[in-house]
Each structure stands twice: as C-alpha cells, then as structure tokens.
Write an enzyme that holds these catalytic residues in place. Structure first.
Site, PDB file in Angstrom:
ATOM      1  N   ASP A 415       0.815  -1.438  -0.162  1.00  0.00           N
ATOM      2  CA  ASP A 415       0.036  -0.087   0.195  1.00  0.00           C
ATOM      3  C   ASP A 415       1.172   1.351  -0.317  1.00  0.00           C
ATOM      4  O   ASP A 415       2.109   1.079   0.531  1.00  0.00           O
ATOM      5  CB  ASP A 415      -0.654  -0.199   1.293  1.00  0.00           C
ATOM      6  CG  ASP A 415      -2.075   1.258   1.261  1.00  0.00           C
ATOM      7  OD1 ASP A 415      -2.486   1.911   0.488  1.00  0.00           O
ATOM      8  OD2 ASP A 415      -1.472   1.938   2.206  1.00  0.00           O
ATOM      9  N   GLU A 468       1.332  -0.463  -5.491  1.00  0.00           N
ATOM     10  CA  GLU A 468       0.292   0.890  -5.691  1.00  0.00           C
ATOM     11  C   GLU A 468       0.817   1.852  -5.724  1.00  0.00           C
ATOM     12  O   GLU A 468       1.131   2.388  -4.567  1.00  0.00           O
ATOM     13  CB  GLU A 468      -0.850   0.361  -4.388  1.00  0.00           C
ATOM     14  CG  GLU A 468      -2.668   1.280  -4.349  1.00  0.00           C
ATOM     15  CD  GLU A 468      -2.054   2.334  -3.251  1.00  0.00           C
ATOM     16  OE1 GLU A 468      -2.881   3.591  -4.026  1.00  0.00           O
ATOM     17  OE2 GLU A 468      -1.974   2.302  -2.184  1.00  0.00           O
TER      18      GLU A 468
END
Length: 737
Positions: A415, A468
């Site tokens: 993330d 990401e």
C-alpha cells in the site's frame, strides 16, 4: 540491609531499573567463609515468605530471608557448592501459595549470532526470536519474551500472571543489540501480556508486542501468547505448484474483499463472519464466480474499524475480529485447496499514533523519525517508518517473509508506495527535508524496496509483490539488477483514472474524450500492470461503480457491462472490488454487509452472471493473459473511431489459433452492418456478447458464423461484417481457416 549482593544492584532492582536482573537475581555461586556455596535471590513484592525447593529432592527446602520490606529475598545455601535446578515456593499475605521455577535461573536463549544478524539487518526470521514463544527450556514449560527497545531504562513483561506489576518480571538487555529477553516458566498459550517500559525520563509506557502473533479484540490492546506452529497444512499440492509457476503468464483475476463487510450474520446481531465461516462462504463464492485470487484489505491487527485495516498496530498478528491465527491459517488453506490464491494488503508506509503501539516505543523515536518533517503524514495523522534504520527495515522485511512462510500467503499488495518514494508526499514547501542530494526521492525507501523484493522473490518463487504506486516513477516492476524496484506487478492507477473519467461522460460527449479510452496503450507495456477498479473508487462520495455510469436504468447496466468487458480485454491482470459484480448502488461502507438482497432483481442477478461468465471465459482463453506485458499480445484494429465511440483490437496468445477479436461500443446506438478488419481469412464465431438477454441486454448478437471477405479494411486484407450491440462488447474467435 544484610545481603551478599552489591547494594547498588539491589537498589537498582528495588527501583526497577536494572538492565541485567539475572546478574543479581536467581542462583549464583559465591564464597562464604572461604568455602564455595550458592545463593538464591528473588524480588517478589507481594511475597510474605519464599522457600527454595531442590527440584531433584523436593523434600529438601531452604527458607529465604526477606532482606528488605520491599520484597527482596535471599537464601545462602552453604552445603551446596554448585548450581542446581530449583523451584520457588511462594506465599503471599492473602494466604495464596504457588510454586514456580525461577525465571532468573535460565541462560539467554537469543545467541550472539542472532544479535549479529539482527544488527546487520539480515536476520530474516527474527520473528522466531522476538515476540512471545511458548517453549520448553531445560525441561521446563514457559514462554520466551523478547523485544527490541535499545533506549529503555528498563523493560518488564506484565500480564495477568503477575498482576500487571512491572516490578515482577524485569527483562535482561542483551548488550549492544538493544534486545530485552526473559523466559517465564508457567506462562502459557492464551495468557495476555504487554511490555512495561521505563524511559530515560522515568515515564512508564505499556506497549503491545511489535512481534506479537495475536492480540485482544479492540478496543482492548494487549498481546496474547499464541503458538502459530501447530497448524497442520493441507495445501502441499498448491505450494509445490506455486513454486514452479510464474504468475505473470498465468490468468490473474482478483476479487478484492474487506472481510468485515463482505457478508455479515444479521440474525446474530449483524456480527462478522469468522475466518472459518468466510473460508467456506467466500471461497466457494469466489470459486464459482471464476476468480483466481482473493485480495484482502489489511487483516493485520488494527484498532479502528474505519481505517479499513490501513492503520496497523499488530504487523505480525491477523486481527482477532474474525478469530484466531489458526483460524486464519484454515482460511488460507481452504483457499489453496480450492485453487484460489490469497493476496494481503500490506502497509509498510506508516503506522498510527495509538499509545500502546509503535509510537516512541522505548520513549524515543525508534520506528519513526524524530523530526516531524520526516516522520509524519499530515494528511493521514500517522507516522512514517524510518527506512534508514537497519532494525526497522528488518522489522518490515521479516514481516513480509513471515506472512509468506507462516501463513502461506501468495502475494502482498504493498500500500501507498508513492508516499514512501517521495519525501514531499502530501507535504507543503518547508515541511519536508530533501535527501542528501537535494532531491525529493526517499533514497532509504528505494533501498528498502529493492532489498525487500530481492529477498522475498529469492525465498518464495511464484509469489507476487504488487505495488500500489500512482506516479510515473520508472521501473517499479522491473528487476533490481537493471535499476528497478523489484516488484512483480504494479496497479495501473493512470488507466483507472482515465477510464473512469471516460465512462462517467454521457455517451454523446465521449467522442471528444476518446483519448481517455485509448491512451493507456501508449504505456501499457512499460510496467507489469494490474488493471484495478478497487475499493478506493467506491468510497468518500465517489459512489459505487453502477452509480458512476450515465444514462437511464438500462443504460447504466449496459455501460457497466461494456466497461468491465473492455477492462478484461485490455492487457494487464484484473482486480475488481466486491460489490461491483452485483452492481451495488450504495457506496461501500465498512460498517455493513454488501447489498446481497439486490440479487433478487433481474438486472443485478444478470450483472453477477455476466462477471461469472466473463471470468470463466478469461480462464479458458489464454489470449486474455499469456502476453499481458509485451506488445506482441495486442494489436489495435481501429483505435481512432471517435465519432462513434468504438474501439476494436486483437489479443493474441502463444498459439495463433487462440487469437481473440474485441469490439467495444460506448454509445447506445447499435450497428447492424459494421465492418472491421481481421487478422486473417477464415470463419469467425462470436463467443461472448455483453448484450445477451441473460445479462439484461437487448440481444443484439451475432449468432451465425461469419466468413471473412477478401476486402481490405482497417489496413488489413480481410474483413468481416457484424452486428455491434448498443453499449456493448462482442468477442470473436476464428474457428476455421
């Protein structure tokens, strides 16, 4: 005070500040009146009396003298010249009595080599030493506790087993490593604990275990002793196959799930599904729907439901909201037995400021930076890991290895990579510090990613490391030896933004924005992309996928079908967030279940069937995925027909016979005699059409096999004429040469 010990050390014990309590407490050989003897010392504040019991001769007992009223006891045993195994029989002032082995009679478990590797940042299995571990040492059952807190004045283990009294079980500091360790006999699996840390300023902190494997259900925050090595796995076949398989040339269709809101149990107070319940309900659903992987929003322990798991307090603990660590192992195991991979969202970018967590863990900025210009995310209210600190980098790299090794996870979606790569991410001028070259790149984070990815891919062939990353940082998914960050895959955020911007437009205006539809192919092969329609696109007022679509009720569903169809045809692996497959109108909320009741309505049931059939076609036809990351797998037929908002293209597999033709119409106008160029002569059959009535479409189909004409079109020698559905996609395959 009459004692054989140094009074300075005794007072350090009484003040609970001794960094090596084993040096004074426990059994030691001494010399009394010129003769060898042993002495036993103990500090147990609530004890009224203590006896030393010879473990081999239980009838042999020695009374301990209370040296001071605070609870310091000592027994000199002149007739025993050498150390022997013993227990302490303790009675308190309330009449309670218990017998235990002395924690201070055990030698260090963590070795000098462990400390060396830890200091080098290469002890990749440090999680087997730090944390709490039930074990047997010298025939005695107990739990080894170990924690890194180099700047603490004193660290103790506290829990129900000692009345949460930090004076009872102070740990020893293992020198320069900054690791504190203590083996406590009699403590067992299920006991709850924290570390009490006395800072240099004499403040007392109560911290959960950074390496703890299990935690209490929020809002409680203590760690729980748990043995994660007992589970008997049944996925050997999956694990062996994974090791020999490259996911880049395999079908990858990911169902992204927030476990707490996928489905609830309304008849039982709207409670969560447990890991074991989800193993059957979710996995069976995903398998039937044709997905290859489940990606879970973070299931690492977190205090606040509204963070969706992205503010982690227990990096080594699956959240107790849904069950035990063993229950989560069962979930992964069941996925693998059903040929479903498991990807976890993983958050090495930042951590929350909850007082029991990593923040100023030992009274200093240990895991974070001291300077808030380096150490805080102003937008998120969280703290940034200090990637330049060896032990912090190891904490995160070992954590990734932990999930692959102990839980058989198949991939990590990392993330907020962009927030780690750029020092000025989310910050205004003057509120960030440039790197040593004056730039905005976080050089320590770059090195962290390279180290992380090189190690996990070396140790676990066949897994996926997914970034990401939302910027134009080059070579994110390229090997480290050619200057890349070493990820295997990258979320295609640019495609997602352009495509959704295009789909939101009224079809009458789409011809002016045709570039949003086609631009992604200009860079589609610069990275190994996953096309994502993720949870981020259906929250914070952005609306659900179906609600983004323009037009009346019928057109909304048709728009969504052609959108999904184009996504599946476009090069790149696929990810769809839960609820998108049933065209849920409500924006997603973590606080309630998906709107499964919508499946009683024909349009929503049709959308679910559409995704199911699209997934199964994707699995069957290798042209969808064999060449996702090279230009040889894709050709435009016509990318410039903006006036009618239509695109056509070819997807190719390793075998020319697997070639597929896609035609997507982004207006509600059907075309009944539309001609397109085709790769070769022969006969073509429609194998899929988003406008089929079973999906809720208008049934503009091509039911007959179409023979290619030797007629040049779209720059090709052969062409076919076909029916193009309104707001629809058709897929054709050559069936005869």
């Amino acid at each position: 005070m009459e004692t054989t010990a140094s009074l300075v050390e005794v007072f350090e014990i009484l003040r609970s500040e001794h960094r090596d309590p084993h040096h004074i407490l426990g059994m030691h050989e001494v010399e009394v009146d010129g003769k060898k003897a042993v002495v036993v010392r103990a500090f147990i504040p609530q004890a009224a009396s203590i006896e030393v019991i010879d473990d081999e001769k239980p009838e042999q007992k020695y009374d301990m003298k209370k040296v001071c009223s605070d609870g310091f006891f000592e027994a000199v045993i002149p007739d025993r010249p050498t150390i022997f195994r013993y227990r302490l029989s303790i009675a308190d002032y309330l009449g309670n009595q218990w017998t235990t082995y002395d924690p201070y009679s055990f030698n260090p478990y963590i070795t000098d080599f462990d400390k060396y590797l830890f200091g080098q940042g290469t002890h990749y299995k440090i999680f087997e030493k730090l944390g709490s571990h039930p074990m047997t040492i010298d025939g005695v059952d107990g739990v080894l506790f170990a924690v890194w807190a180099p700047n603490a004045k004193r660290v103790s283990v506290i829990g129900d087993f000692n009345g949460w009294d930090g004076r009872r079980h102070p740990m020893r500091c293992l020198g320069y490593s900054g690791i504190w360790e203590l083996f406590i006999p009699g403590v067992s699996e299920g006991d709850i604990y924290k570390y009490e840390i006395k800072t240099r300023e004499d403040y007392l902190l109560e911290k959960s275990d950074p390496y703890g494997n299990y935690m209490e259900v929020r809002p409680n925050s203590a760690s729980i002793v748990y043995d994660i090595n007992k589970y008997q796995w049944n996925d050997a076949q999956w694990m062996e196959k994974r090791q020999k398989t490259d996911p880049l040339n395999q079908p990858v269709s990911i169902y992204e799930v927030h476990l707490g809101s996928w489905m609830r149990v309304p008849e039982e107070g709207n409670r969560y599904l447990t890991y074991r319940e989800a193993a059957h309900k979710l996995v069976d659903y995903v398998k039937a729907m044709g997905y290859t992987h489940i990606e879970l929003l973070p299931i690492t322990e977190h205090p606040y439901d509204g963070s969706w798991g992205y503010q982690v307090t227990g990096y080594y603990a699956p959240t107790s909201r849904f069950g035990t660590p063993e229950d989560f192992m069962y979930f992964v195991d069941y996925c693998h037995q059903n040929n479903i991979g498991v990807i976890l969202d993983w958050v090495p970018a930042h951590f929350p400021k909850d007082s029991y967590g990593l923040i100023r863990f030992d009274g200093t900025a240990l895991y974070e930076h001291e300077d808030p210009r380096q150490g805080e995310h102003p937008d998120w209210g969280t703290l940034i890991f200090n990637y330049g600190r060896i032990e912090v980098k190891l904490f995160l790299i070992a954590n990734a290895i932990f999930w692959f090794e102990k839980y058989h996870i198949d991939g990590l979606r990392v993330d907020a990579v962009a927030s780690m790569l750029y020092l000025d991410y989310g910050k205004t001028d003057g509120n960030w510090i440039p790197n040593k070259y004056g730039g905005r790149e976080n050089l320590e984070a770059v090195e962290f990613f390279k180290h992380l990815n090189s190690i996990v891919y070396q140790k676990f062939p066949g897994i996926m490391m997914i970034a990401e990353e939302s910027t134009a940082w080059p070579n994110v998914s390229r090997p480290t030896d050619i200057g890349g960050l070493g990820f295997g895959l990258k979320w295609n955020m640019g495609w997602m933004n352009d495509f959704l911007r295009y789909m939101k437009k009224d079809p009458i205006h789409r011809k002016y924005h045709h570039n949003d539809l086609t631009f992604g192919l200009l860079y589609a092969f610069t990275e190994n992309f996953i096309l994502v329609l993720s949870h981020d696109e259906v929250v914070h007022g952005k609306g659900s996928m179906i609600s983004k679509m323009p037009g009346d009720y019928w057109q909304k569903f048709a728009n969504l079908r052609v959108a999904y169809g184009f996504m599946y045809g476009h090069p790149g692996k696929k990810l769809l967030f839960m609820g998108g497959e049933i065209a849920q109108f409500n924006e997603w909320s973590e606080a309630k279940s998906l709107d499964w009741h919508l499946l009683q309505f024909e349009k929503h049931k049709g959308m679910q069937e559409y995704i199911k059939d699209l997934n199964h076609l994707y699995l069957k036809e290798s042209a969808f995925w064999e060449y996702d990351f090279t230009g040889e797998g894709f050709e435009w037929i016509n990318a410039s027909d903006a006036d009618v908002s239509m695109v056509s293209f070819v997807r190719k597999g390793k075998n020319p016979k697997d070639t597929l033709i896609f035609v997507c119409n982004f207006t509600p106008v059907p075309h009944f005699q539309h001609r397109i160029g085709v790769p070769a002569q022969g006969k073509y059959k429609e194998i899929f059409n988003s406008d089929h009535s079973k999906y809720g479409g208008s049934n503009v189909l091509n039911e007959q096999v179409i023979t290619a004409d030797h007629r040049e079109w779209d720059g090709r020698a052969y062409s076919i004429e076909l029916r193009i559905p309104p707001l629809g996609m058709t897929i054709l395959k050559r069936v005869e040469e």
